[in-house]
Design a protein around this motif. Structure first.
Motif, PDB file in Angstrom:
ATOM      1  N   SER A  16     -48.836 -18.298  31.051  1.00 17.65           N
ATOM      2  CA  SER A  16     -49.995 -19.040  30.550  1.00 17.65           C
ATOM      3  C   SER A  16     -51.043 -18.069  30.030  1.00 17.65           C
ATOM      4  O   SER A  16     -50.960 -16.867  30.257  1.00 17.65           O
ATOM      5  CB  SER A  16     -50.612 -19.889  31.675  1.00 17.65           C
ATOM      6  N   LYS A  17     -52.031 -18.604  29.339  1.00 15.37           N
ATOM      7  CA  LYS A  17     -53.183 -17.792  28.973  1.00 15.37           C
ATOM      8  C   LYS A  17     -54.414 -18.685  28.931  1.00 15.37           C
ATOM      9  O   LYS A  17     -54.330 -19.901  28.720  1.00 15.37           O
ATOM     10  CB  LYS A  17     -52.983 -17.056  27.647  1.00 15.37           C
ATOM     11  N   GLY A  18     -55.573 -18.053  29.162  1.00 18.40           N
ATOM     12  CA  GLY A  18     -56.793 -18.828  29.210  1.00 18.40           C
ATOM     13  C   GLY A  18     -58.013 -17.954  28.996  1.00 18.40           C
ATOM     14  O   GLY A  18     -57.917 -16.722  28.928  1.00 18.40           O
ATOM     15  N   VAL A  19     -59.176 -18.602  28.900  1.00 15.44           N
ATOM     16  CA  VAL A  19     -60.444 -17.914  28.699  1.00 15.44           C
ATOM     17  C   VAL A  19     -61.128 -17.771  30.054  1.00 15.44           C
ATOM     18  O   VAL A  19     -61.374 -18.767  30.741  1.00 15.44           O
ATOM     19  CB  VAL A  19     -61.345 -18.674  27.711  1.00 15.44           C
ATOM     20  N   PHE A  20     -61.435 -16.529  30.447  1.00  9.28           N
ATOM     21  CA  PHE A  20     -62.014 -16.228  31.752  1.00  9.28           C
ATOM     22  C   PHE A  20     -63.499 -15.928  31.619  1.00  9.28           C
ATOM     23  O   PHE A  20     -63.927 -15.209  30.709  1.00  9.28           O
ATOM     24  CB  PHE A  20     -61.308 -15.019  32.380  1.00  9.28           C
ATOM     25  N   ALA A 107     -53.714 -13.541  36.762  1.00  4.58           N
ATOM     26  CA  ALA A 107     -54.796 -12.969  35.977  1.00  4.58           C
ATOM     27  C   ALA A 107     -56.113 -12.976  36.751  1.00  4.58           C
ATOM     28  O   ALA A 107     -56.961 -12.094  36.551  1.00  4.58           O
ATOM     29  CB  ALA A 107     -54.951 -13.738  34.660  1.00  4.58           C
ATOM     30  N   ALA A 108     -56.293 -13.948  37.636  1.00  8.98           N
ATOM     31  CA  ALA A 108     -57.528 -13.998  38.433  1.00  8.98           C
ATOM     32  C   ALA A 108     -57.649 -12.762  39.317  1.00  8.98           C
ATOM     33  O   ALA A 108     -58.743 -12.205  39.482  1.00  8.98           O
ATOM     34  CB  ALA A 108     -57.555 -15.264  39.284  1.00  8.98           C
ATOM     35  N   GLY A 109     -56.524 -12.312  39.890  1.00  5.03           N
ATOM     36  CA  GLY A 109     -56.553 -11.099  40.706  1.00  5.03           C
ATOM     37  C   GLY A 109     -56.901  -9.876  39.886  1.00  5.03           C
ATOM     38  O   GLY A 109     -57.713  -9.034  40.295  1.00  5.03           O
ATOM     39  N   ALA A 110     -56.296  -9.763  38.701  1.00  3.06           N
ATOM     40  CA  ALA A 110     -56.585  -8.623  37.824  1.00  3.06           C
ATOM     41  C   ALA A 110     -58.022  -8.693  37.302  1.00  3.06           C
ATOM     42  O   ALA A 110     -58.727  -7.682  37.245  1.00  3.06           O
ATOM     43  CB  ALA A 110     -55.600  -8.604  36.660  1.00  3.06           C
ATOM     44  N   PHE A 111     -58.477  -9.894  36.940  1.00  2.00           N
ATOM     45  CA  PHE A 111     -59.829 -10.054  36.404  1.00  2.00           C
ATOM     46  C   PHE A 111     -60.883  -9.692  37.448  1.00  2.00           C
ATOM     47  O   PHE A 111     -61.958  -9.170  37.106  1.00  2.00           O
ATOM     48  CB  PHE A 111     -60.029 -11.484  35.920  1.00  2.00           C
ATOM     49  N   ALA A 112     -60.597  -9.969  38.717  1.00  2.00           N
ATOM     50  CA  ALA A 112     -61.547  -9.627  39.780  1.00  2.00           C
ATOM     51  C   ALA A 112     -61.871  -8.136  39.768  1.00  2.00           C
ATOM     52  O   ALA A 112     -63.004  -7.725  40.025  1.00  2.00           O
ATOM     53  CB  ALA A 112     -60.980 -10.033  41.136  1.00  2.00           C
ATOM     54  N   ILE A 113     -60.871  -7.324  39.437  1.00  2.56           N
ATOM     55  CA  ILE A 113     -61.087  -5.873  39.339  1.00  2.56           C
ATOM     56  C   ILE A 113     -61.748  -5.527  38.013  1.00  2.56           C
ATOM     57  O   ILE A 113     -62.715  -4.770  37.961  1.00  2.56           O
ATOM     58  CB  ILE A 113     -59.752  -5.130  39.513  1.00  2.56           C
ATOM     59  N   HIS A 114     -61.232  -6.094  36.921  1.00  3.57           N
ATOM     60  CA  HIS A 114     -61.822  -5.842  35.603  1.00  3.57           C
ATOM     61  C   HIS A 114     -63.314  -6.178  35.588  1.00  3.57           C
ATOM     62  O   HIS A 114     -64.120  -5.463  34.981  1.00  3.57           O
ATOM     63  CB  HIS A 114     -61.128  -6.703  34.540  1.00  3.57           C
ATOM     64  N   ALA A 115     -63.685  -7.278  36.255  1.00  2.73           N
ATOM     65  CA  ALA A 115     -65.059  -7.774  36.192  1.00  2.73           C
ATOM     66  C   ALA A 115     -65.987  -7.076  37.168  1.00  2.73           C
ATOM     67  O   ALA A 115     -67.193  -7.343  37.166  1.00  2.73           O
ATOM     68  CB  ALA A 115     -65.065  -9.277  36.463  1.00  2.73           C
ATOM     69  N   SER A 360     -43.428 -13.113  41.657  1.00  2.00           N
ATOM     70  CA  SER A 360     -43.955 -12.024  40.843  1.00  2.00           C
ATOM     71  C   SER A 360     -44.289 -12.524  39.446  1.00  2.00           C
ATOM     72  O   SER A 360     -43.548 -13.314  38.860  1.00  2.00           O
ATOM     73  CB  SER A 360     -42.944 -10.877  40.743  1.00  2.00           C
ATOM     74  N   ARG A 361     -45.412 -12.049  38.941  1.00  2.00           N
ATOM     75  CA  ARG A 361     -45.857 -12.355  37.585  1.00  2.00           C
ATOM     76  C   ARG A 361     -46.464 -11.071  37.006  1.00  2.00           C
ATOM     77  O   ARG A 361     -46.430 -10.008  37.611  1.00  2.00           O
ATOM     78  CB  ARG A 361     -46.909 -13.471  37.599  1.00  2.00           C
ATOM     79  N   SER A 362     -47.078 -11.180  35.860  1.00  3.99           N
ATOM     80  CA  SER A 362     -47.815 -10.066  35.258  1.00  3.99           C
ATOM     81  C   SER A 362     -49.025 -10.639  34.548  1.00  3.99           C
ATOM     82  O   SER A 362     -49.124 -11.855  34.338  1.00  3.99           O
ATOM     83  CB  SER A 362     -46.933  -9.276  34.284  1.00  3.99           C
ATOM     84  N   ALA A 363     -49.968  -9.772  34.183  1.00  2.63           N
ATOM     85  CA  ALA A 363     -51.180 -10.232  33.503  1.00  2.63           C
ATOM     86  C   ALA A 363     -51.680  -9.136  32.579  1.00  2.63           C
ATOM     87  O   ALA A 363     -51.464  -7.944  32.826  1.00  2.63           O
ATOM     88  CB  ALA A 363     -52.268 -10.599  34.519  1.00  2.63           C
TER      89      ALA A 363
END
Length: 378
Positions: A16-20, A107-115, A360-363
């Motif tokens: 999936s993809k979305g706007v965070f 992506a929420a896990g990765a975004f938590a670090i990015h943000a 397992s997924r990726s983002a």
């Protein structure tokens, strides 16, 4: 009139993809649930769109691409962030806040670090504890980090995604949806009334409420691709009737929480949507699921949790399709390929419970900056 610009990040998570968004970056009136927030997300995506194309927005006119996410500091102890997900309807004036997106959980896990909510720390794997605010559940994301940031690139291949990336392992703790029983009716197999007569079904409440039926009982093989289902309005109507009957049997028809409908079959050689040949011996079972009334191009993350859980319980239709017996993991075939999922299930005082589901997924960040919307649109 002019446009308002809002800091945003466009991300792929799983298939999936979305706007965070960070909560603090939203306009003041959109920081609380309500019509203003819904209208903002609709305008960002480009909905409602009678052309079903999302030309004037960030959406992709599919259930996998009509999504927005808000991440914020954790509101509950022992968690790092809150993750709130909105599924934006394509042609209707609606945003669904009742469930989770398992794919975008990655992506929420990765975004938590990015943000900047979670420190990347040393090279290795960072554990991010996510509070899934839609359904009140814990998700643990194991995110690889390198040189002070998320490691996005790698050799992990996910069917349904064209390019490889770094693997992120997700753990869904206590994934039975809401506070209800894993099997709401108390049965591993029920009989529901389909449009063509009675149909056996496994009704489960894990990740997302889900209705599983045998492919052969409804005239399918389990190897179907999207075109075979989505181009047949009568077939879509029959699936909706089965979904509705399953919802009624589960007691959730009056709550507005719609279950997913899926059909399962024993392994068989088949061709995926990319033209890849898959041998029967490469998978444990076949699963096809519908999302927002259409056959999904791969598999919803929440439905994958339901598949993993049902497969772990002997006697369900999903376990039967996988060959029966006790199992903690299965590899199931979907229209784009295959996916390995696992779950830990056990009986306690005669009732089945599940403590954890794993996949397992990726983002990857696709774009970051500002999204612009007309200032009078929310």
């Amino acid at each position: 009139m002019k446009q308002t610009r809002i800091p945003a990040t466009y991300m792929r998570g799983g298939t999936s993809k979305g706007v965070f968004f960070r909560l603090e970056d939203l306009p003041d009136r959109c920081r609380e649930p309500g019509r203003a927030r819904d209208r903002l997300f609709q305008r960002v995506i480009g909905s409602p769109d009678p052309y079903a194309a999302h030309i004037d927005g960030m959406g992709g006119a599919t259930s996998s691409t009509s999504k927005c996410v808000i991440v914020s500091p954790a509101s509950v102890p022992d968690h790092d962030v809150d993750y709130l997900y909105g599924q934006v309807a394509i042609g209707e004036d609606a945003v669904d806040w009742s469930s989770n997106c398992g794919n975008l959980s990655t992506a929420a896990g990765a975004f938590a670090i990015h943000a900047g909510y979670v420190d990347a720390g040393r090279d290795g794997v960072r554990t991010v504890r996510i509070w899934q605010a839609n359904i009140g559940k814990t998700i643990v994301a194991h995110v690889p980090v390198e040189n002070g940031t998320v490691q996005e690139l790698g050799d992990f291949e996910l069917d349904g995604v064209t390019f490889s990336a770094a693997e992120i392992v997700l753990e869904f703790a206590d994934p039975a949806a809401g506070e209800g029983a894993l099997f709401p009716t108390g049965n591993l197999v029920d009989t529901i009334e389909g449009p063509d007569g009675p149909v056996q079904a496994t009704l489960i409440n894990a990740g997302i409420p889900a209705v599983f039926v045998r492919a052969r009982d409804i005239g399918y093989t389990g190897t179907e691709l999207r075109e075979a289902i989505n181009g047949d309005p009568a077939a879509l109507d029959r699936f909706e009737a089965l979904r509705t009957a399953g919802a009624a049997a589960m007691g959730i028809d009056k709550t507005g929480r719609a279950p997913a409908i899926a059909f399962v079959a024993a392994p068989a050689g088949h061709v995926t949507s990319s033209g890849k040949q898959v041998a029967a011996g490469e998978i444990d079972l076949l699963v096809r699921a519908l999302s927002m009334g259409k056959l999904h191009h791969a598999m919803m993350g929440t439905a994958s949790v339901a598949i993993a859980t049902a497969a772990a319980v002997p006697g369900t239709l999903v376990n039967e399709a996988a060959g029966g017996g006790a199992r903690t993991a299965v590899r199931f075939g979907h229209p784009s390929g295959a996916l390995q999922v696992g779950a830990e299930a056990r009986q306690v005082d005669g009732r089945w419970t599940v403590t954890k589901a794993i996949m397992s997924r990726s983002a990857r960040i696709l774009m970051e900056g500002w999204v612009r919307v007309p200032e009078d649109s929310f």
